[in-house]
Motif scaffolding. Structure first.
Motif, mmCIF file in Angstrom:
data_model
loop_
_atom_site.group_PDB
_atom_site.id
_atom_site.type_symbol
_atom_site.label_atom_id
_atom_site.label_comp_id
_atom_site.label_asym_id
_atom_site.label_seq_id
_atom_site.Cartn_x
_atom_site.Cartn_y
_atom_site.Cartn_z
ATOM 1 N N ILE A 1 0.858 -1.122 0.107
ATOM 2 C CA ILE A 1 -0.242 -0.053 -0.089
ATOM 3 C C ILE A 1 0.974 1.167 0.009
ATOM 4 C CG2 ILE A 1 -1.635 1.346 1.471
ATOM 5 C CD1 ILE A 1 -2.857 -1.228 0.027
ATOM 6 N N ASP A 2 1.932 1.268 0.719
ATOM 7 C CA ASP A 2 2.697 2.326 0.946
ATOM 8 C C ASP A 2 3.694 2.575 -0.507
ATOM 9 O OD1 ASP A 2 2.197 2.955 3.693
ATOM 10 O OD2 ASP A 2 3.918 1.898 4.205
ATOM 11 N N ALA A 3 3.831 1.603 -1.134
ATOM 12 C CA ALA A 3 4.556 1.849 -2.367
ATOM 13 C C ALA A 3 3.484 2.281 -3.322
ATOM 14 C CB ALA A 3 5.387 0.445 -2.929
ATOM 15 N N LEU A 4 2.505 1.702 -3.417
ATOM 16 C CA LEU A 4 1.487 2.301 -4.341
ATOM 17 C C LEU A 4 1.156 3.603 -4.191
ATOM 18 C CD1 LEU A 4 -0.816 -0.820 -4.313
ATOM 19 C CD2 LEU A 4 0.620 -0.002 -6.381
ATOM 20 N N ALA A 5 1.060 4.272 -2.692
ATOM 21 C CA ALA A 5 0.635 5.486 -2.532
ATOM 22 C C ALA A 5 1.658 6.480 -3.069
ATOM 23 C CB ALA A 5 0.653 5.747 -1.011
ATOM 24 N N ARG A 6 3.268 6.186 -2.938
ATOM 25 C CA ARG A 6 4.138 6.898 -3.437
ATOM 26 C C ARG A 6 4.166 7.071 -4.894
ATOM 27 N NH1 ARG A 6 7.155 4.071 0.508
ATOM 28 N NH2 ARG A 6 7.885 2.483 -1.139
ATOM 29 N N GLY A 7 3.698 5.961 -5.714
ATOM 30 C CA GLY A 7 3.880 6.002 -7.040
ATOM 31 C C GLY A 7 2.536 6.830 -7.630
ATOM 32 N N VAL A 8 1.441 6.770 -6.971
ATOM 33 C CA VAL A 8 0.222 7.305 -7.270
ATOM 34 C C VAL A 8 0.057 8.973 -6.859
ATOM 35 C CG1 VAL A 8 -2.344 7.468 -7.154
ATOM 36 C CG2 VAL A 8 -1.012 5.349 -7.479
ATOM 37 N N TRP A 9 0.441 9.254 -5.448
ATOM 38 C CA TRP A 9 0.238 10.559 -4.920
ATOM 39 C C TRP A 9 1.664 11.012 -4.703
ATOM 40 C CZ3 TRP A 9 -3.208 6.603 -3.406
ATOM 41 C CH2 TRP A 9 -4.582 6.882 -3.659
ATOM 42 N N GLY A 10 2.758 10.483 -4.635
ATOM 43 C CA GLY A 10 4.212 11.221 -4.438
ATOM 44 C C GLY A 10 4.104 11.227 -2.746
ATOM 45 N N GLU A 11 4.392 12.622 -2.425
ATOM 46 C CA GLU A 11 4.523 12.761 -1.049
ATOM 47 C C GLU A 11 3.424 13.508 -0.271
ATOM 48 O OE1 GLU A 11 7.321 11.968 0.630
ATOM 49 O OE2 GLU A 11 8.090 11.427 -1.383
ATOM 50 N N THR A 12 2.308 13.534 -1.124
ATOM 51 C CA THR A 12 1.152 14.045 -0.410
ATOM 52 C C THR A 12 -0.262 13.037 -0.750
ATOM 53 O OG1 THR A 12 0.650 15.148 -2.761
ATOM 54 C CG2 THR A 12 1.759 16.585 -0.810
ATOM 55 N N PRO A 13 -0.023 11.957 -0.005
ATOM 56 C CA PRO A 13 -1.135 11.041 -0.145
ATOM 57 C C PRO A 13 -2.516 11.456 0.393
ATOM 58 C CG PRO A 13 0.220 10.353 1.554
ATOM 59 C CD PRO A 13 0.801 11.437 0.931
ATOM 60 N N PRO A 14 -3.644 11.027 0.079
ATOM 61 C CA PRO A 14 -5.033 11.428 0.914
ATOM 62 C C PRO A 14 -5.188 10.872 1.970
ATOM 63 C CG PRO A 14 -5.200 9.563 -0.720
ATOM 64 C CD PRO A 14 -3.759 9.872 -0.956
ATOM 65 N N HIS B 1 -7.121 9.050 3.360
ATOM 66 C CA HIS B 1 -7.769 7.363 3.404
ATOM 67 C C HIS B 1 -7.151 6.616 2.177
ATOM 68 C CE1 HIS B 1 -10.491 8.748 6.907
ATOM 69 N NE2 HIS B 1 -10.897 9.795 5.779
ATOM 70 N N ILE B 2 -5.932 6.196 2.509
ATOM 71 C CA ILE B 2 -5.040 5.709 1.184
ATOM 72 C C ILE B 2 -6.003 4.430 0.554
ATOM 73 C CG2 ILE B 2 -3.044 4.754 0.489
ATOM 74 C CD1 ILE B 2 -1.680 6.535 2.476
ATOM 75 N N LEU C 1 -7.140 3.829 -3.098
ATOM 76 C CA LEU C 1 -6.794 2.808 -3.882
ATOM 77 C C LEU C 1 -7.847 1.840 -4.174
ATOM 78 C CD1 LEU C 1 -3.514 1.978 -2.390
ATOM 79 C CD2 LEU C 1 -3.579 2.979 -4.475
ATOM 80 N N GLN C 2 -8.623 1.231 -3.463
ATOM 81 C CA GLN C 2 -9.882 0.461 -3.871
ATOM 82 C C GLN C 2 -10.693 1.059 -5.182
ATOM 83 O OE1 GLN C 2 -11.925 -0.343 -0.212
ATOM 84 N NE2 GLN C 2 -10.352 -1.788 0.586
ATOM 85 N N THR C 3 -10.710 2.244 -5.000
ATOM 86 C CA THR C 3 -11.736 2.874 -6.042
ATOM 87 C C THR C 3 -11.034 2.729 -7.364
ATOM 88 O OG1 THR C 3 -12.834 4.362 -4.360
ATOM 89 C CG2 THR C 3 -12.788 4.960 -6.558
ATOM 90 N N TYR C 4 -9.478 3.213 -7.304
ATOM 91 C CA TYR C 4 -8.770 3.131 -8.306
ATOM 92 C C TYR C 4 -8.678 1.833 -9.056
ATOM 93 C CZ TYR C 4 -7.876 8.227 -8.016
ATOM 94 O OH TYR C 4 -7.849 9.323 -8.201
#
Length: 457
Positions: free
Chosen positions: A57-70, A72-73, A77-80
């Protein structure tokens, strides 16, 4: 869990191809699928670069949002992921307890296929097979990697890696193409590459070599001059050692082998030279060249360093068919010491290099001197040196002998360049008497036993 079991059961049911080398593209069952959301593209690219392995989950968050994740990650992610399954197939993304996994063969991701082919090429020892593997790998390159993915984090992590591997592979393939492909074609390719990567010296070196091989020597020298100016403007540095050596080789070839000048620059021998038998014997044991062909004669002012060096050099000059070079470096004189670039220019002219062919920098002049004197068995006498830095650029390389005189010990030459030291001291009583006898002549010498001067009655 139902989605996970369904995807595992139907592994490979949906064929998905992902292209990351150049503009981002997804093909499902051979048909293109458009992902309008940049975060969807970033999610799929992050999963694709893991190719069937779990991505946390953390790696996906970095790839999708960079340093500013939402906030409720997991929910985001479940939505995408749900939207990706609708577009690419329900069995393409598997939910794991700690993240997600894309069901895809690594060969279906062009970036991974590219890296695997390069690894295979590096592992083979057959040049023809390596060339074929490199050519096939490079055929998958479609441009700047991760273009349009929409993930600065992925671009920062993977972009430099993929670009470097691509350029290194191109250089290897060009090296293997040499002799098999017309130089004109290689020149055209390299010209385009240096325009895209103007600070990559390894590409410039290959371009200069290809131009020289194809008979375009003047253009090769002009290209080197352009790179040198570019590096000075952009980075404040000179070209690297390999390029400088290549430039010196081109200049040496331009100077031409037709002019063969053997220098004979030794000063007149010292008339009535007396004594120093031990030092001369030590000098006689020196090799005429090789890695240890440097000797430093050091001592205080007026002790006779220059006289010894000149006299011994005349004794052995027949051992040096390449000739003798001499220069007073004025390291301890009242005038300004001779700079290495001026000394090199003088030596090169003495060796027949035309003034207009003498390079402009100390490094290039030094390289050209080494090229000219390599293996020539030349004797170089450098008198009155100030320090090792004044001497080192003038060293002619293997197959020659350098004799240096100095008031200083020049320990740097001993430690770094393998020079031998001969410490010259004042005359002992016997040598002093012999020197005095030789200088005043027999009519003014006394006749007392022991050679002492005659006393008045």
């Amino acid at each position: 869990m139902r989605a996970r079991r369904r995807a595992t059961a139907n592994l490979g049911a949906t064929t998905i191809d992902i292209r990351l080398l150049g503009p981002f593209q997804v093909l499902v069952g051979g048909s293109p699928v458009v992902l309008t959301s940049s975060r969807q593209r970033a999610l799929l690219a992050t999963l694709a670069l893991a190719a069937g392995r779990l991505v946390s989950i953390d790696a996906l968050a970095r790839g999708v949002w960079g340093e500013t994740p939402p906030a409720h990650i997991r929910g985001s992610l479940q939505t995408y992921v749900m939207r990706l399954r609708r577009l690419c197939g329900e069995d393409t993304v598997v939910t794991e307890p700690d993240g997600y996994r894309l069901v895809v063969d690594p060969s279906r991701v062009d970036a991974l296929r590219f890296l695997r082919a390069l690894d295979q090429a590096a592992a083979t020892t057959d040049p023809a097979q390596r060339r074929a593997l490199l050519t096939a790998a490079l055929a998958t390159w479609g441009g700047a990697p991760l273009e349009g993915v929409g993930s600065p984090a992925l671009a920062a992590e993977w972009g430099p890696l993929l670009t470097e591997r691509h350029l290194f592979a191109v250089e290897q393939r060009i090296d293997l193409d040499t002799g098999l492909v017309p130089d004109a074609r290689l020149v055209a390719e390299l010209t385009d590459l240096v325009a895209q990567h103007p600070l990559r010296e390894s590409l410039w070196e290959r371009l200069v070599r290809a131009l020289a091989r194809s008979g375009r020597r003047a253009e090769a020298l002009a290209r080197y001059a352009g790179l040198r100016a570019l590096l000075a403007d952009e980075l404040g540095v000179e070209p690297g050692e390999d390029l400088r050596r290549l430039h010196a080789e081109l200049l040496a070839a331009d100077a031409g082998p037709a002019v063969h000048t053997v220098p004979r620059q030794l000063p007149f021998d010292v008339a009535g030279f007396t004594g120093r038998g031990a030092e001369i014997a030590e000098l006689d044991r020196l090799p005429p060249g090789g890695a240890s062909g440097i000797v430093v004669i050091e001592g205080t002012a007026g002790v006779g360093k220059t006289s010894l060096a000149v006299h011994w050099s005349h004794r052995v000059r027949d051992r040096f068919p390449g000739g003798q070079l001499f220069l007073d470096l004025r390291g301890h004189s009242a005038g300004t010491p001779v700079t290495p670039d001026a000394a090199l220019a003088g030596f090169l002219r003495a060796l027949g290099v035309a003034p207009e062919s003498v390079p402009s920098t100390v490094e290039e002049r030094s390289a050209l001197l080494r090229s000219r004197l390599d293996g020539s068995r030349t004797l170089m006498l450098l008198d009155n040196a100030r320090d090792a830095d004044q001497v080192r650029p003038l060293l002619p390389g293997s197959g020659n002998l350098v004799v240096v005189t100095s008031r200083n010990q020049l320990r740097g030459l001993v430690a770094r360049d393998g020079a031998r030291r001969i410490a010259l001291r004042s005359f002992d009583d016997g040598d002093a008497a012999a020197l005095l006898a030789g200088s005043v002549g027999p009519r003014r010498r006394g006749a007392r036993p022991g050679g002492g001067a005659a006393r008045r009655p």
